[in-house]
Motif scaffolding. Structure first.
Motif: not given
Length: 105
Positions: A40, A42-44
């Motif tokens: 999460t 990394t995605a953000r």
């Protein structure tokens, strides 16, 4: 008389922080749900990291292209100045001499 400990410099603080991160990262990854939390985060943050890298990459590439000929020339000069072949032949001769000397006894 109390012992006086000097104030840590920024380099010391950075190295201690890096050692803490490197030491506790494996323990953090063993906790349940750690992979999901990392995913999460990394995605953000991935878009921001990509923007920052694209901001830094072109100047770094230009710098590398500018110094590449000088570095290549320096490496060639060092290779030509070092007596590597002569040293290798001397080591080979010494090894053969040592083997011959040991085989005579």
């Amino acid at each position: 008389m109390p012992i006086r400990i000097p104030k840590a410099s920024s380099t010391e603080l950075a190295s201690i922080g890096f050692a803490g991160v490197a030491g506790f990262a494996p323990l953090y990854m063993m906790l349940p749900g750690a992979e999901e939390r990392v995913a999460t985060h990394t995605a953000r943050w991935a878009r921001r990291w990509e923007r920052n890298i694209s901001y830094i990459a072109p100047p770094a590439q230009r710098f590398a292209q500018r110094i590449e000929p000088r570095v290549e020339r320096t490496v060639k000069n060092i290779d030509s100045k070092l007596p590597l072949e002569k040293m290798a032949k001397n080591v080979d001769r010494q090894i053969k001499h040592g083997i011959d000397r040991m085989s005579k006894h």
